[in-house]
Design a protein around this motif. Sequence first.
Motif, PDB file in Angstrom:
ATOM      1  N   LEU A 136       0.822  -1.052  -0.005  1.00  0.00           N
ATOM      2  CA  LEU A 136       0.087   0.016  -0.162  1.00  0.00           C
ATOM      3  C   LEU A 136       0.829   1.283   0.082  1.00  0.00           C
ATOM      4  N   ALA A 137       1.891   1.173   0.503  1.00  0.00           N
ATOM      5  CA  ALA A 137       2.993   2.307   0.604  1.00  0.00           C
ATOM      6  C   ALA A 137       3.697   2.686  -0.604  1.00  0.00           C
ATOM      7  N   ILE A 138       3.642   1.929  -1.662  1.00  0.00           N
ATOM      8  CA  ILE A 138       4.562   2.048  -3.006  1.00  0.00           C
ATOM      9  C   ILE A 138       3.662   2.265  -3.983  1.00  0.00           C
ATOM     10  N   PRO A 139       3.758   3.533  -4.538  1.00  0.00           N
ATOM     11  CA  PRO A 139       2.883   3.944  -5.787  1.00  0.00           C
ATOM     12  C   PRO A 139       3.616   3.532  -6.783  1.00  0.00           C
ATOM     13  N   LEU A 140       2.458   3.559  -7.789  1.00  0.00           N
ATOM     14  CA  LEU A 140       2.965   3.214  -9.125  1.00  0.00           C
ATOM     15  C   LEU A 140       4.193   3.732  -9.792  1.00  0.00           C
ATOM     16  N   GLN A 141       4.002   4.968  -9.625  1.00  0.00           N
ATOM     17  CA  GLN A 141       5.031   5.854 -10.251  1.00  0.00           C
ATOM     18  C   GLN A 141       6.360   5.545  -9.786  1.00  0.00           C
ATOM     19  N   ALA A 142       6.576   4.926  -8.540  1.00  0.00           N
ATOM     20  CA  ALA A 142       7.920   4.892  -8.019  1.00  0.00           C
ATOM     21  C   ALA A 142       8.690   3.596  -8.712  1.00  0.00           C
ATOM     22  N   VAL A 143       7.719   2.838  -9.005  1.00  0.00           N
ATOM     23  CA  VAL A 143       8.234   1.409  -9.768  1.00  0.00           C
ATOM     24  C   VAL A 143       7.993   1.117 -11.131  1.00  0.00           C
ATOM     25  N   VAL A 144       7.594   2.396 -11.945  1.00  0.00           N
ATOM     26  CA  VAL A 144       7.242   2.227 -13.166  1.00  0.00           C
ATOM     27  C   VAL A 144       8.687   1.557 -14.101  1.00  0.00           C
ATOM     28  N   ILE A 145       9.516   2.154 -13.901  1.00  0.00           N
ATOM     29  CA  ILE A 145      10.749   1.731 -14.493  1.00  0.00           C
ATOM     30  C   ILE A 145      11.155   0.257 -14.238  1.00  0.00           C
ATOM     31  N   PRO A 146      11.130  -0.405 -13.185  1.00  0.00           N
ATOM     32  CA  PRO A 146      11.419  -1.823 -12.938  1.00  0.00           C
ATOM     33  C   PRO A 146      10.022  -2.671 -13.551  1.00  0.00           C
ATOM     34  N   VAL A 147       8.891  -2.088 -13.511  1.00  0.00           N
ATOM     35  CA  VAL A 147       7.840  -2.808 -14.218  1.00  0.00           C
ATOM     36  C   VAL A 147       7.965  -2.851 -15.635  1.00  0.00           C
ATOM     37  N   TYR A 148       8.511  -1.611 -16.391  1.00  0.00           N
ATOM     38  CA  TYR A 148       8.665  -1.944 -17.836  1.00  0.00           C
ATOM     39  C   TYR A 148       9.960  -2.699 -18.137  1.00  0.00           C
ATOM     40  N   LEU A 149      10.926  -2.840 -17.221  1.00  0.00           N
ATOM     41  CA  LEU A 149      12.042  -3.916 -17.600  1.00  0.00           C
ATOM     42  C   LEU A 149      11.654  -5.269 -17.378  1.00  0.00           C
ATOM     43  N   ILE A 150      10.727  -5.365 -16.536  1.00  0.00           N
ATOM     44  CA  ILE A 150      10.355  -6.773 -16.401  1.00  0.00           C
ATOM     45  C   ILE A 150       9.234  -7.402 -17.477  1.00  0.00           C
ATOM     46  N   ILE A 151       8.366  -6.296 -17.856  1.00  0.00           N
ATOM     47  CA  ILE A 151       7.663  -6.688 -19.071  1.00  0.00           C
ATOM     48  C   ILE A 151       8.626  -6.815 -20.372  1.00  0.00           C
ATOM     49  N   ILE A 152       9.553  -6.139 -20.529  1.00  0.00           N
ATOM     50  CA  ILE A 152      10.363  -6.270 -21.700  1.00  0.00           C
ATOM     51  C   ILE A 152      11.102  -7.763 -21.592  1.00  0.00           C
ATOM     52  N   LYS A 153      11.628  -8.056 -20.369  1.00  0.00           N
ATOM     53  CA  LYS A 153      12.342  -9.376 -20.135  1.00  0.00           C
ATOM     54  C   LYS A 153      11.251 -10.555 -20.476  1.00  0.00           C
ATOM     55  N   MET A 154       9.990 -10.178 -20.132  1.00  0.00           N
ATOM     56  CA  MET A 154       8.804 -11.371 -20.354  1.00  0.00           C
ATOM     57  C   MET A 154       8.219 -11.409 -21.620  1.00  0.00           C
ATOM     58  N   GLU A 155       8.797 -10.280 -22.583  1.00  0.00           N
ATOM     59  CA  GLU A 155       8.321 -10.295 -23.960  1.00  0.00           C
ATOM     60  C   GLU A 155       6.881 -10.058 -24.058  1.00  0.00           C
ATOM     61  N   LEU A 156       6.605  -9.118 -22.994  1.00  0.00           N
ATOM     62  CA  LEU A 156       4.833  -8.904 -23.119  1.00  0.00           C
ATOM     63  C   LEU A 156       4.868  -7.365 -23.489  1.00  0.00           C
ATOM     64  N   TYR A 157       5.753  -6.636 -23.962  1.00  0.00           N
ATOM     65  CA  TYR A 157       5.715  -5.353 -24.386  1.00  0.00           C
ATOM     66  C   TYR A 157       4.663  -5.227 -25.614  1.00  0.00           C
ATOM     67  N   ASN A 158       3.644  -4.303 -25.434  1.00  0.00           N
ATOM     68  CA  ASN A 158       2.708  -3.761 -26.592  1.00  0.00           C
ATOM     69  C   ASN A 158       1.600  -4.869 -26.725  1.00  0.00           C
ATOM     70  N   THR A 159       1.513  -5.437 -25.546  1.00  0.00           N
ATOM     71  CA  THR A 159       0.360  -6.443 -25.532  1.00  0.00           C
ATOM     72  C   THR A 159      -0.610  -5.997 -24.219  1.00  0.00           C
ATOM     73  N   LEU A 160      -1.821  -6.325 -24.314  1.00  0.00           N
ATOM     74  CA  LEU A 160      -2.832  -6.032 -23.254  1.00  0.00           C
ATOM     75  C   LEU A 160      -2.516  -6.969 -22.035  1.00  0.00           C
ATOM     76  N   GLN A 161      -1.617  -7.869 -21.853  1.00  0.00           N
ATOM     77  CA  GLN A 161      -1.362  -8.720 -20.907  1.00  0.00           C
ATOM     78  C   GLN A 161      -0.358  -7.715 -20.093  1.00  0.00           C
ATOM     79  N   ALA A 162       0.637  -6.917 -20.770  1.00  0.00           N
ATOM     80  CA  ALA A 162       1.515  -6.122 -20.238  1.00  0.00           C
ATOM     81  C   ALA A 162       0.622  -5.152 -19.177  1.00  0.00           C
ATOM     82  N   ILE A 163      -0.559  -4.735 -19.558  1.00  0.00           N
ATOM     83  CA  ILE A 163      -1.260  -3.752 -18.775  1.00  0.00           C
ATOM     84  C   ILE A 163      -1.922  -4.843 -17.615  1.00  0.00           C
TER      85      ILE A 163
END
Length: 298
Positions: A137-164
């Motif tokens: 609850l104490a972690i805002p989305l804006q604070a971890v958007v870069i790690p989330v982006y890198l994880i989605i890239i590693k999972m090869e889900l970028y530019n898909t609805l699953q990425a959201i």
Amino acid sequence: MTPTPAGTRAGQVPEPAAAGTRASRKFAERNWVGGSFAWLWLIVVMVPLYWLVITSFKTQANYFVTNPLKPPSEFTFENYQLVIESDFVRYFMNSVVVTVGAVLPATLISFMAAYAVVRGAGNRFLQGVNGIFLMGLAIPLQAVVIPVYLIIIKMELYNTLQAIILPSIAFAIPLSVLVLANFIRDVPKELFESMRMDGATEWGTMWRLAFPLTRPALVTVVIYNAVGIWNGYLLPLILTQSPEKATIPLALASFQTQFGVNVPAVAASVTLTTVPIVLLYAIGRRQLVSGLTAGFSK
């Protein structure tokens, strides 16, 4: 002595007088200050909605030369036609897929986790898991958007609805677990004991007893998460690129050009966007209010 009216005992107030007294007491007990502020707040909320609806029926030329709060002299549906012709249906379906695909798993996972936390109150592992949820609850989305982006890239889900969908599930779980756990704690322990005496397993008790009794809290969680995910802008902006995967919040930017904004078209698209949320709230409004209050009664 004052004579007692016929048909009444000594000290007994006549029925009409008693009714009048009750009516006067009820009138005096009304919270006029609170009611006045409630009506004032209703006006504050309704004025933007009124402006939004009437603006969607104006032409772009008339919008800048007429009173913003004045209804149009001639209603036009050109804005709605423009919105629908601008692939609004595709954006709408993308938002539906993302919202449903994130809300349903998040609600089910949160319910099972909340049940485990409440029923296993003495388990250190479950207490640690609950602490992790509270930390979320104490972690805002804006604070971890870069790690989330890198994880989605590693999972090869970028530019898909699953990425959201996947990050939306993760960020919806902590608050959902908190609300559902507080509600499940209010369920009498005698009901769980009676289910155990009848031979029911924990799995059966969870779905046959806890799930129906926590319906108000479940509706609260569904509506709250659905509104947040439906209006989400940051995750679709960062994790998608092609227009085919855009959601409605991103589609609103298509009505902004280099030289200005088509305000009536934006109003029409926002009006169409709010219809599902308004219907969802209208269906579950009673359960929503009950879920917001009953779970925190202790």
